[in-house]
Design an enzyme around this catalytic site. Structure first.
Site, short mmCIF file in Angstrom:
data_model
loop_
_atom_site.label_atom_id
_atom_site.label_comp_id
_atom_site.label_asym_id
_atom_site.label_seq_id
_atom_site.Cartn_x
_atom_site.Cartn_y
_atom_site.Cartn_z
CB SER A 173 39.18 32.20 23.09
OG SER A 173 38.18 33.21 23.13
CG HIS A 176 34.49 30.39 23.17
ND1 HIS A 176 34.35 30.94 24.42
CD2 HIS A 176 35.55 30.98 22.61
CE1 HIS A 176 35.32 31.82 24.62
NE2 HIS A 176 36.06 31.87 23.53
CG ASP A 236 31.50 29.72 25.95
OD1 ASP A 236 31.12 30.69 25.28
OD2 ASP A 236 32.57 29.12 25.74
#
Ligand SMILES: *[C@@H]1O[C@H](CO)[C@@H](O)[C@H](O)[C@H]1NC(C)=O
Ligand SMILES: *[C@@H]1O[C@H](CO)[C@@H](O)[C@H](O)[C@H]1NC(C)=O
Ligand SMILES: *[C@@H]1O[C@H](CO)[C@@H](O)[C@H](O)[C@H]1NC(C)=O
Length: 435
Positions: free
Chosen positions: A156, A406, A403
């Site tokens: 990702s 990311h 998160d």
């Protein structure tokens, strides 16, 4: 893992009653990534904390090896700027795009439209010590990759970098999505008609052949001697490759080499030797870079390896304020060490070896996009709770998904592509290619 970061406290980490608190620094982002990408219940309830403690495994021991890995990088050639050594400085211009002007941002990274209230994190520029990093010029980029196929291969984080690039380029030319396949669109291709440029993304979190964990078995299987054919089969169609992996190697896994079990990582109860993931990570890169050398077609190929992108969890990942910082670290406040340093070092070393191996091959070039340091300085650049839209609409909750792995788009990850553009310019300028 700086001394200030209380990861030790995360021994008491618990996400739900189901989750065994075998929390390591490494596993926090992992569990997170897993839930983020695959919301499958984690079934490790049978593993007691005692089991964990009586099975001292190398994820703990390898992460806490006594000597922190120092950051070393290959010396840039004379008169060449080292783009990766520098600091973040204020920038009044801000990003080239935003969540409304760019339509290809993954939901979980579209921080502004998800209500992230502070905007200061958008007004920083990376300033290398020896030179000025120019603002990204989309037309310039498209011109340089004209008639080429650029592919991002990895997890990702590869997708995050790809989506940043698409947004940066969209300010000059809009791409057409010409191919989409797989769960969560893991395989996609865009076409910029204006320059006959194709940009693709291939999901391959280990680069080598791997079987991702599922409900049936709670660990990954990696076949370290075999490359993942999902991308490798198309290798002869690629002109420029960006490899970006890392976090998935921290998961529990069993490793195979030529059908023989080499060992495992975090596999209590299975009769395999714990071998950690560093050597495995290196071996995966060796297999991958060799496959690229062997499989390239008649095309010239440039390969960039984006180095490990550090996570910034402070404390428990599902607690409000898991990555609460609102501005970059100051120079000297944070260094790349422990696991972040080790993962980066392996990548840089393997790129150097691939360079040597390909030295006599015309039209094949390898470069490390060494973003680990500039990224670790940006604890403020993650979605945090804004991975979900308006997480505090009903008031501040005690538990909230965060998160801290990311990067928000726009955000610090745009700098990775800015530097990649400079590296492409440099490669083109000093080209020794026949073509
Ligand atoms: C996004 O950018 C456009 C064009 O520059 C601007 O009109 C718009 O207000 C921006 N939106 C946000 C949310 O910043
Ligand atoms: C890009 O993809 C299209 C098909 O969508 C193909 O016709 C074209 O040749 C490709 N161009 C490059 C440079 O790969
Ligand atoms: C574990 O593996 C070793 C060596 O392969 C073998 O000798 C032993 O019998 C195995 N133990 C169990 C419980 O399977």
């Amino acid at each position: 893992m700086g001394a200030k970061t209380p990861f030790k406290d995360q021994q008491s980490y618990s996400l739900t009653k189901k989750l065994v608190p075998y929390a390591l620094y490494a596993l926090v982002p992992l569990i997170f990534i897993r839930l983020y990408l695959y919301p499958i219940p984690i079934t490790q309830s049978q593993r007691s904390q005692e089991e964990f403690h009586t099975n001292p495994i190398s994820s703990t021991s390898s992460i806490s090896t006594p000597s922190p890995v120092q950051e070393k990088r290959p010396k840039p050639k004379e008169n060449q700027c080292d783009y990766f050594n520098g600091k973040w400085v204020h920038d009044k211009w801000g990003p080239l795009y935003n969540g409304t002007t760019c339509s290809t941002i993954k939901d979980g990274q579209n921080c502004i439209t998800h209500g992230r209230p502070d905007m200061d994190y958008l007004y920083w520029r990376w300033r290398p010590k020896q030179c000025k990093l120019p603002r990204f010029n989309p037309s310039n980029f498209l011109q340089l990759v004209k008639n080429k196929h650029l592919v991002f291969i990895g997890d990702s984080m590869a997708r995050n970098q790809l989506e940043s690039l698409l947004c940066l380029l969209s300010s000059a030319s809009l791409p057409d999505l010409v191919y989409a396949n797989g769960e969560e669109n893991k395989f996609r291709r865009w076409n910029f008609v204006s320059h006959n440029v194709n940009i693709s993304v291939y999901w391959s979190p280990f680069l080598v052949k791997g079987i991702e964990k599922s409900n049936e078995f709670n660990y990954n299987k990696l076949l370290l001697d075999l490359v993942d054919e999902k991308w490798a089969a198309d290798m002869d169609q690629f002109d420029m490759v960006v490899l970006s992996v890392g976090h998935w190697f921290l998961h529990p896994a069993v490793y195979y080499d030529k059908d023989v079990v080499l060992g495992c990582h975090y596999c209590p109860g299975m009769n395999y030797t714990e071998i950690g993931f560093y050597d495995v990570f290196r071996k995966a890169f060796k297999t991958t870079l060799k496959a690229i050398i062997d499989r390239r077609g008649s095309n010239a190929v440039d390969v960039f390896v984006t180095t490990f992108s550090p996570a910034h969890f402070e404390g428990e990942w599902d607690k409000a304020g898991a990555c609460p910082k609102k501005e970059p670290f100051k120079e000297g406040e944070k260094i790349v060490e422990w696991m972040d340093a080790e993962m980066r070092k392996i990548e840089v070393e393997e790129v150097e070896k691939a360079k040597e191996n390909a030295a006599s091959i015309a039209g094949l070039r390898f470069e490390a996009l060494d973003v680990t340091k500039l990224s670790i300085m940006r604890p403020d650049g993650h979605p945090g709770p804004y991975m979900n839209p308006f997480p505090f609409a009903d008031g501040v909750k005690d538990r909230v998904q965060n998160d801290c792995v990311h990067w928000c788009l726009p955000g610090p990850i745009d700098t990775w592509n800015e530097i990649m553009l400079e590296m492409i310019k440099r490669l083109e300028g000093h080209s020794s290619r026949e073509s």
